[in-house]
Design a protein around this motif. Structure first.
Motif, PDB file in Angstrom:
ATOM      1  N   ALA A  84     -31.281  68.409  16.101  1.00 43.85           N
ATOM      2  CA  ALA A  84     -30.649  68.950  17.313  1.00 43.85           C
ATOM      3  C   ALA A  84     -31.215  68.355  18.594  1.00 43.85           C
ATOM      4  N   TRP A  85     -31.782  67.167  18.531  1.00 45.60           N
ATOM      5  CA  TRP A  85     -32.430  66.578  19.699  1.00 45.60           C
ATOM      6  C   TRP A  85     -31.502  66.588  20.919  1.00 45.60           C
ATOM      7  N   GLY A  86     -32.008  67.086  22.037  1.00 46.13           N
ATOM      8  CA  GLY A  86     -31.256  67.137  23.281  1.00 46.13           C
ATOM      9  C   GLY A  86     -30.472  68.413  23.482  1.00 46.13           C
ATOM     10  N   ALA A  87     -30.233  69.163  22.408  1.00 46.10           N
ATOM     11  CA  ALA A  87     -29.545  70.456  22.540  1.00 46.10           C
ATOM     12  C   ALA A  87     -30.532  71.517  23.003  1.00 46.10           C
ATOM     13  N   ASP A  88     -30.018  72.602  23.514  1.00 45.33           N
ATOM     14  CA  ASP A  88     -30.896  73.683  23.958  1.00 45.33           C
ATOM     15  C   ASP A  88     -31.599  74.342  22.784  1.00 45.33           C
ATOM     16  N   GLU A  89     -30.890  74.490  21.674  1.00 43.39           N
ATOM     17  CA  GLU A  89     -31.467  75.154  20.497  1.00 43.39           C
ATOM     18  C   GLU A  89     -30.952  74.511  19.217  1.00 43.39           C
ATOM     19  N   ILE A  90     -31.618  74.797  18.142  1.00 46.94           N
ATOM     20  CA  ILE A  90     -31.125  74.489  16.814  1.00 46.94           C
ATOM     21  C   ILE A  90     -30.749  75.796  16.126  1.00 46.94           C
ATOM     22  N   ARG A  91     -29.690  75.754  15.323  1.00 55.00           N
ATOM     23  CA  ARG A  91     -29.377  76.891  14.457  1.00 55.00           C
ATOM     24  C   ARG A  91     -30.204  76.718  13.190  1.00 55.00           C
ATOM     25  N   PRO A  92     -31.248  77.511  13.016  1.00 55.67           N
ATOM     26  CA  PRO A  92     -32.243  77.202  11.987  1.00 55.67           C
ATOM     27  C   PRO A  92     -31.788  77.370  10.547  1.00 55.67           C
ATOM     28  N   VAL A  93     -30.708  78.091  10.313  1.00 53.75           N
ATOM     29  CA  VAL A  93     -30.192  78.228   8.947  1.00 53.75           C
ATOM     30  C   VAL A  93     -29.268  77.061   8.600  1.00 53.75           C
ATOM     31  N   SER A  94     -28.373  76.717   9.519  1.00 54.30           N
ATOM     32  CA  SER A  94     -27.375  75.681   9.257  1.00 54.30           C
ATOM     33  C   SER A  94     -27.772  74.301   9.764  1.00 54.30           C
ATOM     34  N   GLY A  95     -28.745  74.229  10.679  1.00 59.55           N
ATOM     35  CA  GLY A  95     -29.136  72.944  11.250  1.00 59.55           C
ATOM     36  C   GLY A  95     -28.209  72.444  12.334  1.00 59.55           C
ATOM     37  N   ARG A  97     -26.400  72.205  16.171  1.00 56.97           N
ATOM     38  CA  ARG A  97     -26.833  72.215  17.571  1.00 56.97           C
ATOM     39  C   ARG A  97     -26.198  73.399  18.302  1.00 56.97           C
ATOM     40  N   LYS A  98     -26.903  73.844  19.355  1.00 58.07           N
ATOM     41  CA  LYS A  98     -26.376  74.965  20.129  1.00 58.07           C
ATOM     42  C   LYS A  98     -26.866  74.849  21.567  1.00 58.07           C
ATOM     43  N   ASN A  99     -25.941  74.927  22.510  1.00 62.15           N
ATOM     44  CA  ASN A  99     -26.301  74.904  23.921  1.00 62.15           C
ATOM     45  C   ASN A  99     -26.065  76.278  24.539  1.00 62.15           C
ATOM     46  N   THR A 100     -27.143  76.862  25.051  1.00 66.90           N
ATOM     47  CA  THR A 100     -27.067  78.176  25.686  1.00 66.90           C
ATOM     48  C   THR A 100     -27.661  78.156  27.093  1.00 66.90           C
ATOM     49  N   ARG A 101     -28.360  77.058  27.446  1.00 68.18           N
ATOM     50  CA  ARG A 101     -29.055  76.970  28.737  1.00 68.18           C
ATOM     51  C   ARG A 101     -28.649  75.709  29.482  1.00 68.18           C
ATOM     52  N   ASN A 102     -27.309  75.472  29.533  1.00 68.79           N
ATOM     53  CA  ASN A 102     -26.715  74.426  30.370  1.00 68.79           C
ATOM     54  C   ASN A 102     -26.911  73.009  29.859  1.00 68.79           C
ATOM     55  N   GLY A 103     -27.374  72.861  28.613  1.00 67.55           N
ATOM     56  CA  GLY A 103     -27.413  71.548  27.989  1.00 67.55           C
ATOM     57  C   GLY A 103     -28.525  70.642  28.465  1.00 67.55           C
ATOM     58  N   TRP A 104     -29.600  71.223  28.992  1.00 66.96           N
ATOM     59  CA  TRP A 104     -30.731  70.423  29.474  1.00 66.96           C
ATOM     60  C   TRP A 104     -31.867  70.305  28.450  1.00 66.96           C
ATOM     61  N   HIS A 139     -26.562  68.131  37.105  1.00 64.06           N
ATOM     62  CA  HIS A 139     -25.279  68.503  36.489  1.00 64.06           C
ATOM     63  C   HIS A 139     -25.557  69.500  35.372  1.00 64.06           C
ATOM     64  N   ALA A 140     -24.646  70.442  35.203  1.00 65.06           N
ATOM     65  CA  ALA A 140     -24.866  71.514  34.226  1.00 65.06           C
ATOM     66  C   ALA A 140     -23.616  71.786  33.421  1.00 65.06           C
ATOM     67  N   GLU A 141     -23.808  72.175  32.174  1.00 63.76           N
ATOM     68  CA  GLU A 141     -22.711  72.686  31.367  1.00 63.76           C
ATOM     69  C   GLU A 141     -22.500  74.156  31.728  1.00 63.76           C
ATOM     70  N   GLY A 142     -21.429  74.446  32.423  1.00 64.24           N
ATOM     71  CA  GLY A 142     -21.117  75.823  32.783  1.00 64.24           C
ATOM     72  C   GLY A 142     -21.913  76.316  33.974  1.00 64.24           C
ATOM     73  N   LEU A 143     -21.776  77.601  34.261  1.00 66.97           N
ATOM     74  CA  LEU A 143     -22.512  78.236  35.347  1.00 66.97           C
ATOM     75  C   LEU A 143     -23.981  78.368  34.958  1.00 66.97           C
ATOM     76  N   VAL A 144     -24.847  78.340  35.963  1.00 63.80           N
ATOM     77  CA  VAL A 144     -26.294  78.336  35.724  1.00 63.80           C
ATOM     78  C   VAL A 144     -26.883  79.696  36.076  1.00 63.80           C
ATOM     79  N   ASP A 145     -27.682  80.219  35.169  1.00 66.00           N
ATOM     80  CA  ASP A 145     -28.399  81.473  35.400  1.00 66.00           C
ATOM     81  C   ASP A 145     -29.710  81.144  36.123  1.00 66.00           C
ATOM     82  N   PRO A 146     -29.835  81.487  37.412  1.00 71.75           N
ATOM     83  CA  PRO A 146     -31.038  81.068  38.158  1.00 71.75           C
ATOM     84  C   PRO A 146     -32.317  81.746  37.693  1.00 71.75           C
TER      85      PRO A 146
END
Length: 552
Positions: A84-95, A97-104, A139-146
């Motif tokens: 999941a390199w570069g993604a915000d998180e990995i889904r640890p069961v399925s492996g 990628r998951k972006n929850t924090r704007n893709g940084w 640049h951000a994926e979606g709105l940013v939670d400050p």
């Protein structure tokens, strides 16, 4: 050579301007001119020792246990990097990628400080390269939670600079300070519109494309309100960023809301504990929630930590005073002994919708360690005892389940009524009733999302008292969490802590937030590491466990 009068005037004005900038940044940050004129209690010297004298008593690193925690961090990182390199998180069961924090790459940036503290040079080098050469914070994926962005990303970046300058880990480049701070400023500048409100309380989101603060749905409603954690949990990060860069704007932004939070002049039902949420337009309370738990928790956490970070600033002495008021009120109004556990445990009530609620969340367990930290520094044995009681209560919630991990929330039967409350809540379902009969508490939300707050309080208990029980409790928690959460591609949120898993995919929610490696593993490692590493006498941890150097 004689100077011309005009040149003398210019030099005097320039010198005075530099003096004012220095005072603003490093002496007495922005204050309310009509606010209180200082605390009415003793403030100890900034060099007062907080941490237990481990070296004097011959206590050091627990090598085997520290190494066990480090191996879990190394596995977490290796599997994330592979899948999941570069993604915000990995889904640890399925492996996946998951972006929850704007893709940084939240899992990369947020765990930088853990890698540094653990001495994982290769891991830190990968993280540094990502931060300096690959991620684009403009640049951000979606709105940013400050709020989340500040504690996770900005906090990690300024902490990394502090750790590198303290030589906690070898710098990957001679230009690390300039390179990391450049990225931190890009991000902080893009977050600036969050503070564009009449009160300075942050918008819930920022639209990076339009450079404006917005609601969570992208609009700008006049009814917008925020809870205290969002409104009051950014001063540590931004005051540090201003100090490191010499740019006062970040500190200035983070002090805008003080008139409604720190220097609140409205009458408070419980001194120090503010009703929430608050209108970002007027500062008025839009509800009557009073709690040390979510969604207000880190506002109270930061009151004492602001003073510890900058103990010689005049303004932060008032933060310390407000922290004392809040904790005294919590002790009086929110502390509750359980009637059915043996021994009786202390839990924290909340007050909302004009009634007390006898439910406590895992997030509220931060309060035990925070009480120990502030009470030790301010010499308040009553508050210290209160903090120890909360830690023991949270430990009981862990000890009560089959997995030996505490639930997200639980209820209990208070041993005495509270004014205005006819009846407390009771267990409803058959499993809750059975659990209550056996253990004296009942889970109301049975999942465990890899949260750090209980081991965080064990960390403060260990570092401040030196009592072995906190190391023992931390080791129990570590083993229980790893056993329950280990998955093919990392470590996963546990679905139900009241039962044991059957196989390697059972009872897992396939989710792993970045705070797993940023906080939970950080605190566990520091409990078993050399006690002088990130000593509480020299460092303050933000609410995401990023260490910031105390400015003594």
């Amino acid at each position: 050579m004689l100077l011309r009068p005009t040149r003398i005037v210019f030099l005097l004005v320039a010198a005075y301007g530099l003096y004012l900038l220095h005072e603003f940044l490093f002496s007495s940050s922005t204050e309310s001119p009509t606010g209180p004129r200082g605390p009415h209690f003793h403030i100890p010297p900034s060099r007062l020792s907080i941490q237990y004298p481990f070296k004097k008593n011959g206590i050091g690193k627990d090598e085997a246990k520290a190494e066990a925690v480090k191996k879990v961090m190394e596995r977490t990182w290796r599997l994330y990097k592979e899948k999941a390199w570069g993604a915000d998180e990995i889904r640890p069961v399925s492996g996946e990628r998951k972006n929850t924090r704007n893709g940084w790459g939240a899992s990369i940036v947020d765990s930088m400080t853990t890698a540094a503290v653990m001495g994982l040079t290769d891991v830190f080098a990968d993280q540094y390269d990502w931060v300096v050469n690959q991620v684009d914070f403009s640049h951000a994926e979606g709105l940013v939670d400050p709020f989340e962005t500040t504690i996770r990303y900005v906090g990690a970046l300024v902490s990394a600079v502090d750790l590198l300058e303290a030589k906690v880990i070898k710098a990957p480049s001679k230009s690390y300070r300039k390179d990391i701070l450049h990225q931190a400023q890009i991000l902080a500048d893009k977050l600036g519109p969050a503070f564009d409100t009449p009160t300075g309380m942050m918008w819930p989101r920022v639209n990076f494309e339009e450079n404006k603060g917005v609601d969570s749905d992208g609009g700008r409603k006049e009814s917008t309100s925020v809870h205290l954690a969002r409104a009051g949990s950014h001063w540590l990060e931004y005051s540090t960023l201003s100090h490191l860069t010499g740019n006062p704007i970040y500190l200035k932004n983070s002090t805008k809301a003080w008139d409604w939070l720190v220097y609140n002049r409205k009458e408070e039902t419980w001194p120090g504990i503010i009703e929430s949420p608050k209108s970002i337009w007027t500062g008025a309370s839009m509800g009557n929630t009073r709690t040390l738990g979510a969604p207000d928790d880190s506002h109270y956490e930061y009151l004492i930590k602001a003073h510890l970070l900058w103990p010689n600033k005049y303004s932060t002495k008032h933060h310390a005073k407000r922290w004392v008021q809040a904790m005294e009120s919590a002790h009086k109004h929110l502390a509750s002994k359980s009637a059915k556990t043996s021994p009786s445990n202390i839990f924290l009530l909340s007050f909302s919708r004009h009634r007390y609620e006898n439910y406590m969340g895992h997030l509220a367990c931060f309060a035990g360690g925070n009480l120990l930290l502030g009470a030790k520094y301010l010499s308040r044995p009553d508050l210290f005892e209160f903090g120890e009681g909360i830690i023991a209560g949270c430990r009981y919630a862990y000890d009560a389940t089959d997995s030996q991990i505490g639930p997200e929330t639980w209820g209990w039967e208070p041993d005495e009524p509270k004014e205005g409350t006819a009846d407390f809540q009771k267990p409803v379902t058959a499993p809750q009733k059975d659990f209550f009969k056996a253990k004296g508490i009942w889970p109301t939300n049975v999942n465990y999302p890899l949260r750090p707050e209980v081991v965080e309080s064990y960390f403060y208990g260990w570092r401040i008292t030196g009592e072995q029980k906190y190391r023992d409790w931390a080791w129990d928690a570590f083993n229980a969490i790893v056993k329950a959460s280990e998955a093919e591609w990392g470590y996963s949120e546990v679905s139900d802590v009241t039962r044991l898993r059957i196989d390697k995919t059972d009872n897992l929610s396939n989710s792993c937030e970045s705070f797993w490696s940023a906080e939970t593993l950080m605190y566990l490692y520091l409990i078993f590491a050399e006690p002088e590493l990130c000593s509480l006498d020299e460092w303050v941890f933000n609410t995401e466990a990023h260490p910031l150097r105390r400015r003594l």
